[in-house]
Design a protein around this motif. Structure first.
Motif, PDB file in Angstrom:
ATOM      1  N   ILE B  20     -16.207  -3.822 -74.072  1.00 42.10           N
ATOM      2  CA  ILE B  20     -16.864  -4.393 -72.891  1.00 42.10           C
ATOM      3  C   ILE B  20     -17.368  -3.267 -71.989  1.00 42.10           C
ATOM      4  CG2 ILE B  20     -16.517  -5.803 -70.827  1.00 42.10           C
ATOM      5  CD1 ILE B  20     -14.338  -7.304 -72.408  1.00 42.10           C
ATOM      6  N   ALA B  21     -16.550  -2.230 -71.845  1.00 39.76           N
ATOM      7  CA  ALA B  21     -16.909  -1.127 -70.956  1.00 39.76           C
ATOM      8  C   ALA B  21     -18.164  -0.404 -71.433  1.00 39.76           C
ATOM      9  CB  ALA B  21     -15.745  -0.144 -70.834  1.00 39.76           C
ATOM     10  N   PHE B  22     -18.281  -0.232 -72.748  1.00 36.04           N
ATOM     11  CA  PHE B  22     -19.495   0.385 -73.288  1.00 36.04           C
ATOM     12  C   PHE B  22     -20.722  -0.461 -72.924  1.00 36.04           C
ATOM     13  CE2 PHE B  22     -17.163   3.047 -76.507  1.00 36.04           C
ATOM     14  CZ  PHE B  22     -17.806   4.235 -76.214  1.00 36.04           C
ATOM     15  N   ALA B  23     -20.616  -1.756 -73.221  1.00 35.24           N
ATOM     16  CA  ALA B  23     -21.756  -2.628 -72.938  1.00 35.24           C
ATOM     17  C   ALA B  23     -22.069  -2.648 -71.445  1.00 35.24           C
ATOM     18  CB  ALA B  23     -21.459  -4.040 -73.442  1.00 35.24           C
ATOM     19  N   ALA B  24     -21.009  -2.639 -70.630  1.00 38.95           N
ATOM     20  CA  ALA B  24     -21.207  -2.674 -69.181  1.00 38.95           C
ATOM     21  C   ALA B  24     -21.908  -1.398 -68.702  1.00 38.95           C
ATOM     22  CB  ALA B  24     -19.876  -2.853 -68.463  1.00 38.95           C
ATOM     23  N   LEU B  25     -21.556  -0.287 -69.314  1.00 40.41           N
ATOM     24  CA  LEU B  25     -22.204   0.975 -68.964  1.00 40.41           C
ATOM     25  C   LEU B  25     -23.707   0.869 -69.247  1.00 40.41           C
ATOM     26  CD1 LEU B  25     -21.269   3.622 -67.850  1.00 40.41           C
ATOM     27  CD2 LEU B  25     -20.861   4.432 -70.162  1.00 40.41           C
ATOM     28  N   GLY B  26     -24.021   0.278 -70.401  1.00 40.22           N
ATOM     29  CA  GLY B  26     -25.429   0.026 -70.722  1.00 40.22           C
ATOM     30  C   GLY B  26     -26.058  -0.861 -69.665  1.00 40.22           C
ATOM     31  N   GLY B  27     -25.312  -1.882 -69.254  1.00 40.25           N
ATOM     32  CA  GLY B  27     -25.821  -2.777 -68.207  1.00 40.25           C
ATOM     33  C   GLY B  27     -26.113  -2.023 -66.925  1.00 40.25           C
ATOM     34  N   VAL B  28     -25.242  -1.076 -66.584  1.00 39.47           N
ATOM     35  CA  VAL B  28     -25.468  -0.280 -65.370  1.00 39.47           C
ATOM     36  C   VAL B  28     -26.778   0.505 -65.493  1.00 39.47           C
ATOM     37  CG1 VAL B  28     -24.625   1.662 -63.997  1.00 39.47           C
ATOM     38  CG2 VAL B  28     -23.035  -0.106 -64.751  1.00 39.47           C
ATOM     39  N   PHE B  29     -26.982   1.149 -66.649  1.00 41.74           N
ATOM     40  CA  PHE B  29     -28.225   1.902 -66.847  1.00 41.74           C
ATOM     41  C   PHE B  29     -29.433   1.008 -66.582  1.00 41.74           C
ATOM     42  CE2 PHE B  29     -26.479   4.948 -70.350  1.00 41.74           C
ATOM     43  CZ  PHE B  29     -25.654   5.504 -69.404  1.00 41.74           C
ATOM     44  N   SER B  30     -29.459  -0.120 -67.294  1.00 36.95           N
ATOM     45  CA  SER B  30     -30.701  -0.879 -67.268  1.00 36.95           C
ATOM     46  C   SER B  30     -30.890  -1.581 -65.923  1.00 36.95           C
ATOM     47  CB  SER B  30     -30.782  -1.827 -68.462  1.00 36.95           C
ATOM     48  OG  SER B  30     -30.188  -3.037 -68.184  1.00 36.95           O
ATOM     49  N   GLU B  31     -29.799  -2.051 -65.323  1.00 36.85           N
ATOM     50  CA  GLU B  31     -29.976  -2.729 -64.040  1.00 36.85           C
ATOM     51  C   GLU B  31     -30.286  -1.743 -62.923  1.00 36.85           C
ATOM     52  OE1 GLU B  31     -27.956  -6.113 -62.993  1.00 36.85           O
ATOM     53  OE2 GLU B  31     -28.027  -6.908 -65.020  1.00 36.85           O
ATOM     54  N   ARG B  32     -29.749  -0.529 -63.012  1.00 34.99           N
ATOM     55  CA  ARG B  32     -30.124   0.497 -62.038  1.00 34.99           C
ATOM     56  C   ARG B  32     -31.616   0.779 -62.117  1.00 34.99           C
ATOM     57  NH1 ARG B  32     -27.364   3.051 -57.772  1.00 34.99           N
ATOM     58  NH2 ARG B  32     -25.189   2.564 -58.044  1.00 34.99           N
ATOM     59  N   ALA B  33     -32.168   0.642 -63.324  1.00 30.64           N
ATOM     60  CA  ALA B  33     -33.606   0.849 -63.491  1.00 30.64           C
ATOM     61  C   ALA B  33     -34.382  -0.449 -63.300  1.00 30.64           C
ATOM     62  CB  ALA B  33     -33.896   1.438 -64.864  1.00 30.64           C
ATOM     63  N   GLY B  34     -33.682  -1.509 -62.900  1.00 29.03           N
ATOM     64  CA  GLY B  34     -34.378  -2.733 -62.511  1.00 29.03           C
ATOM     65  C   GLY B  34     -34.579  -3.762 -63.608  1.00 29.03           C
ATOM     66  N   VAL B  35     -33.891  -3.611 -64.737  1.00 27.56           N
ATOM     67  CA  VAL B  35     -34.038  -4.608 -65.795  1.00 27.56           C
ATOM     68  C   VAL B  35     -32.705  -5.334 -65.984  1.00 27.56           C
ATOM     69  CG1 VAL B  35     -34.557  -5.018 -68.231  1.00 27.56           C
ATOM     70  CG2 VAL B  35     -35.805  -3.257 -66.965  1.00 27.56           C
ATOM     71  N   VAL B  36     -32.685  -6.625 -65.700  1.00 29.65           N
ATOM     72  CA  VAL B  36     -31.481  -7.420 -65.895  1.00 29.65           C
ATOM     73  C   VAL B  36     -31.255  -7.572 -67.393  1.00 29.65           C
ATOM     74  CG1 VAL B  36     -30.451  -9.692 -65.613  1.00 29.65           C
ATOM     75  CG2 VAL B  36     -31.698  -8.647 -63.732  1.00 29.65           C
ATOM     76  N   ASN B  37     -30.061  -7.188 -67.827  1.00 26.42           N
ATOM     77  CA  ASN B  37     -29.865  -7.053 -69.269  1.00 26.42           C
ATOM     78  C   ASN B  37     -28.918  -8.099 -69.829  1.00 26.42           C
ATOM     79  OD1 ASN B  37     -29.890  -6.049 -71.852  1.00 26.42           O
ATOM     80  ND2 ASN B  37     -29.935  -3.931 -71.144  1.00 26.42           N
ATOM     81  N   LEU B  95     -32.368 -13.667 -73.536  1.00 32.60           N
ATOM     82  CA  LEU B  95     -31.837 -14.783 -74.302  1.00 32.60           C
ATOM     83  C   LEU B  95     -32.424 -14.780 -75.711  1.00 32.60           C
ATOM     84  CD1 LEU B  95     -29.811 -16.766 -73.314  1.00 32.60           C
ATOM     85  CD2 LEU B  95     -31.630 -18.362 -72.752  1.00 32.60           C
ATOM     86  N   ALA B  96     -33.724 -14.480 -75.776  1.00 36.19           N
ATOM     87  CA  ALA B  96     -34.386 -14.434 -77.084  1.00 36.19           C
ATOM     88  C   ALA B  96     -33.737 -13.372 -77.966  1.00 36.19           C
ATOM     89  CB  ALA B  96     -35.872 -14.149 -76.914  1.00 36.19           C
ATOM     90  N   ILE B  97     -33.431 -12.217 -77.360  1.00 30.74           N
ATOM     91  CA  ILE B  97     -32.786 -11.146 -78.128  1.00 30.74           C
ATOM     92  C   ILE B  97     -31.403 -11.596 -78.620  1.00 30.74           C
ATOM     93  CG2 ILE B  97     -31.796  -8.827 -77.981  1.00 30.74           C
ATOM     94  CD1 ILE B  97     -34.733  -8.592 -78.048  1.00 30.74           C
ATOM     95  N   ASP B  98     -30.681 -12.272 -77.738  1.00 31.91           N
ATOM     96  CA  ASP B  98     -29.342 -12.738 -78.112  1.00 31.91           C
ATOM     97  C   ASP B  98     -29.411 -13.710 -79.288  1.00 31.91           C
ATOM     98  OD1 ASP B  98     -28.158 -11.219 -76.186  1.00 31.91           O
ATOM     99  OD2 ASP B  98     -28.121 -12.803 -74.679  1.00 31.91           O
TER     100      ASP B  98
END
Lengths: 512, 307
Positions: B20-37, B95-98
């Motif tokens: 979860i922490a790995f994925a969350a770290l990815g989430g931080v990257f993309s949301e910091r850059a403005g993309v809800v992941n 959602l499409a990616i999921d």
């Protein structure tokens, strides 16, 4: 790193910028229709024009955001055709946008560094940015706290950061786009004190404005643009505001807002202890035949006040309209009891842009006769009413079926104004009703507000424009950090006093 | 309360937190850059599958790990292309990616491995016994021996934190997520920055998936992420869009999962209710405690440089 531009001393040309016959056409609009302009080294040259005259288009061409259709630009003697802001920056051109291009969540140093970051072993070298900022602050008389977050700075301070950002990138030609629009009079004075320090150091300044007085004050020359053409360039010495206004608008204009005597009557709007998030307990009264203005720098509690009055935000305290408490009523009930509202943002809050004019005019009353009956809408009546309204309020084009999004800003505002005034409010809250409008449209809005006043209605004017406040108001309340700093009568309200109160001085006399 | 004193509880909390922490770290990257992941779930799943497929093919868990990184990044490129360049709605594209990831991995799983499941001789990442760490009293049994990715995570976390707050790249990521027009005016290539932030997010989320399939286990089964990508999204928010915060939030969810496992043997509570624990914690965390954390100002808004 890019090459630094040559210092002024290295340049043989006394003329920094020469522009000839610049044109730019957008679909259906000739935004620039032959602009001539030139700028000497160390000069402040103003561009004066109304909204939509082509000032912004011209600046965007100079800053590489737009490419012209034809025309000739030479910068320091060289042909100049920037394809992006990066090209402009590399050529030594800096721009301070009217709406600051700063990121509130970042610090001053981070904002300045962004896009031109110095590195040290792969990391961002903010210390170097801070050191350079301190040098530049010193040299140009622009003090800023390099490590503070931009969100915590005042508007005037943010502007200094913007200017420093340009100097950090070695700008030798500085474009200031409506730099005084958001400033208090004191901040304007401070800006005008430092601009000569820029020019002493060989920086040339293009000063864009639609305010006549400040153009004469700060610039050596002024070029007036109207409908995409540069109509005249002349020294500011000897040019009267009246002449400049005529050049700018193309006809004689009344610079003074007429303010006939009206004897105020009974209290129409009584506000007691009204508070909300961002608004400290506030008392306020608007009487029949009165315009009460709320002055203040943007973001000092105006929006909470409007939201609390209109019922859009949770609030505590009493609001009494014509003797009837309305603070527990829904937005619709408040409207029905006689409250009108011209919101600050006509495109976001004032209109539903994809709907047409007739539909927008019916938004307040669509649910009740004669607009609708038994769940059905009487669209014929809407059109009939809209046809009369566009006539009376001079909406152009006078087409009730035109989408609101297709209208110019001034005409959009006229639609909002028409809807609210036709609703026959007892009290109209008008928030920044002339923001972004040209002189003609602003004049019209002012006339309508004064007419309401003449009909013994009340107007609560919330405005950032001090000229508007002083011109229209019978009384002035100044908001600072969500608090009323005091109330001045029309006679007491001078530019200086209101300005000081806008900066948070409780007792204007003492501070002055 | 004996349960809480069991080092196994804490050790497995950490184990379960890391994907979860790995994925969350990815989430931080993309949301910091403005993309809800919201596509993290799909990237984890694809990472998990790629890890097992390549690990068993080459008989090397490390090759599987690299495959997971690349698969996560590739999936992210598709997502980034749609959200950044085509300005698709982030939620719908995610959602499409999921859905794509679930379908694709399910299809490949069935056609390659069929009824038998992934090969039982698939190598998994080694368990490291850290000499000094494991000798510390109390903490030793909790921290001393774990799958390699647990330790690698802290390396990635440290680097991420440094990149985000101490380098030009990080400054640009944060800037485009806050106010892309200002970044644009400052000469930052906004779309490119956003694109690569999302790709980096995918790579890290792929690692999270690999940790599930070849870190903790050595097999893949369809849908094995069971919503961890979404919990990671919650961890991003609960962790206030900060690398360390998101890790601590992931740790909370790991702990809730671990607790639900430990209690299953002992308590009289139904197993089904216990298994709900991590999800209930997610909901409580997001509703009750988030409070004042603010998202990057332009999070979720497609940026159009022409307007």
């Amino acid at each position: 790193m890019r090459e630094p531009p040559p210092t002024p001393a290295e340049r043989p040309h006394e003329t920094v910028l020469e522009v000839h016959g610049l044109t730019k056409t957008f679909p259906g609009v000739r935004a620039l229709d032959g602009v001539d302009f030139d700028l000497a080294r160390g000069e402040v040259h103003a561009i004066l024009g109304e909204n939509g005259a082509g000032k912004s288009t011209f600046m965007n061409v100079l800053y590489g955001l737009l490419r012209p259709d034809s025309g000739d630009i030479r910068l320091w003697g060289q042909p100049y055709a920037p394809a992006s802001p990066n090209d402009a920056v590399a050529a030594g051109v800096g721009m301070v946008h009217q709406h600051f291009m700063l990121i509130p969540a970042l610090t001053v140093a981070e904002n300045v560094a962004l896009g031109a970051e110095p590195r040290r072993r792969g990391a961002l070298d903010l210390e170097r940015v801070v050191a350079r900022l301190e040098e530049l602050s010193e040299a140009f008389g622009l003090e800023v706290p390099p490590r503070a977050r931009v969100a915590d700075l005042s508007v005037g301070m943010r502007q200094r950061v913007e200017i420093l950002k340009a100097f950090y990138r070695d700008a030798r030609l500085l474009i200031l786009d409506e730099p005084t629009a958001l400033l208090t009079p004191q901040e304007v004075r401070e800006l005008f004190r430092v601009i000569p320090q820029f020019t002493e150091r060989g920086v040339s300044v293009i000063f864009i404005s639609h305010k006549l007085a400040e153009v004469s004050q700060i610039a050596q020359r002024v070029t007036v643009v109207r409908r995409g053409k540069s109509v005249d360039t002349r020294p500011t010495a000897g040019a009267t505001p009246r002449e400049l206004a005529r050049l700018m608008v193309g006809r004689d204009v009344d610079l003074q807002i007429p303010h006939p005597e009206v004897e105020p009557g009974a209290a129409l709007l009584e506000v007691r202890g009204l508070r909300a998030e961002g608004l400290e307990p506030l008392d306020l009264e608007v009487r029949e035949g009165e315009i009460v203005a709320v002055a203040g720098v943007e973001g000092n509690g105006q929006e909470p006040l409007i939201g609390a009055l209109a019922g859009l935000l949770p609030a505590q305290g009493e609001v009494v309209l014509d003797g009837r408490p309305i603070h527990n009523l829904s937005v619709r009930k408040r409207v029905e009891s006689g409250l009108g509202l011209i919101p600050s943002d006509r495109q976001d809050e004032g209109l539903v842009l994809p709907l047409n004019v007739a539909e927008n005019l019916a938004l307040r009353q669509y649910y009740r006769p004669p607009f609708g009956r038994g769940g059905l809408l009487d669209l014929g009546y809407w059109l009939e009413r809209a046809t009369a309204a566009v006539e009376r309020f001079d909406v152009r084009p006078p087409a009730p079926r035109a989408k609101a999004s297709a209208l110019s800003g001034g005409n959009q505002q006229k639609v909002v104004l028409a809807r609210e005034i036709l609703g026959e409010p007892k009290v109209l809250i008008a928030s920044q009703p002339t923001r972004g409008l040209d002189i003609g449209a602003a004049e019209f809005v002012h006339q309508q507000l004064l007419e309401l006043r003449g009909h013994k209605r009340g107007v609560l004017l919330i405005s950032l424009d001090l000229d508007e406040v002083l011109g229209l108001a019978d009384r002035v309340v100044v908001l600072y950090r969500g608090r009323a700093m005091g109330e001045l009568t029309r006679a007491e309200a001078t530019r200086e006093k209101v300005g000081l109160m806008m900066l948070g001085h409780q007792d204007a006399e003492e501070a002055a | 309360m004996n349960v809480l004193l069991n080092p196994e509880l804490w050790s497995s909390a950490l184990t379960l937190a890391i994907p979860i922490a790995f994925a969350a770290l990815g989430g931080v990257f993309s949301e910091r850059a403005g993309v809800v992941n919201i596509a993290l779930e799909g990237k984890m799943l694809i990472g998990a599958f790629a890890a097992v497929a390549f690990a068993s093919l080459f008989h090397s868990a490390w090759i599987g790990l690299i495959a997971a990184i690349l698969a996560g990044a590739l999936t992210a490129m598709l997502f980034a292309w749609a959200t950044v360049y085509l300005r698709a709605d982030h939620i719908i594209a995610g959602l499409a990616i999921d859905i794509l990831a679930a379908g694709l991995t399910g299809f490949l799983f069935n056609s390659i491995y069929g009824q038998m499941g992934t090969p039982s001789d698939t190598p998994s990442l080694p368990i490291w016994h850290v000499p000094l760490l494991r000798d510390i009293p109390v903490l030793g049994p909790v921290l001393g021996h774990h799958e390699a990715l647990v330790y690698l995570f802290f390396l990635v976390l440290g680097v991420s934190n440094w990149v985000l707050f101490r380098t030009p790249i990080g400054l640009r990521w944060r800037a485009v997520g806050e106010y892309p027009r200002a970044a644009d005016a400052a000469g930052v290539p906004v779309l490119r920055v956003k694109f690569w932030a999302v790709v980096a997010a995918g790579a890290v989320a792929g690692l999270g998936g690999a940790d599930l399939s070849i870190g903790i286990l050595n097999s893949f089964s369809p849908g094995m992420t069971t919503g961890r990508g979404f919990i990671a999204l919650a961890a991003v928010i609960f962790g206030a869009w900060r690398p360390w915060g998101s890790f601590l939030a992931a740790l909370l969810f790991g702990f809730a999962t671990s607790l639900s496992f430990q209690l299953q043997g002992t308590a009289a509570i139904s197993k089904n209710i216990l298994l709900m624990l991590p999800y209930i914690v997610t909901i409580l965390a997001l509703t009750g405690f988030v409070g004042r954390t603010t998202a990057p100002a332009a999070d979720g808004q497609p940026y159009d440089p022409e307007r």
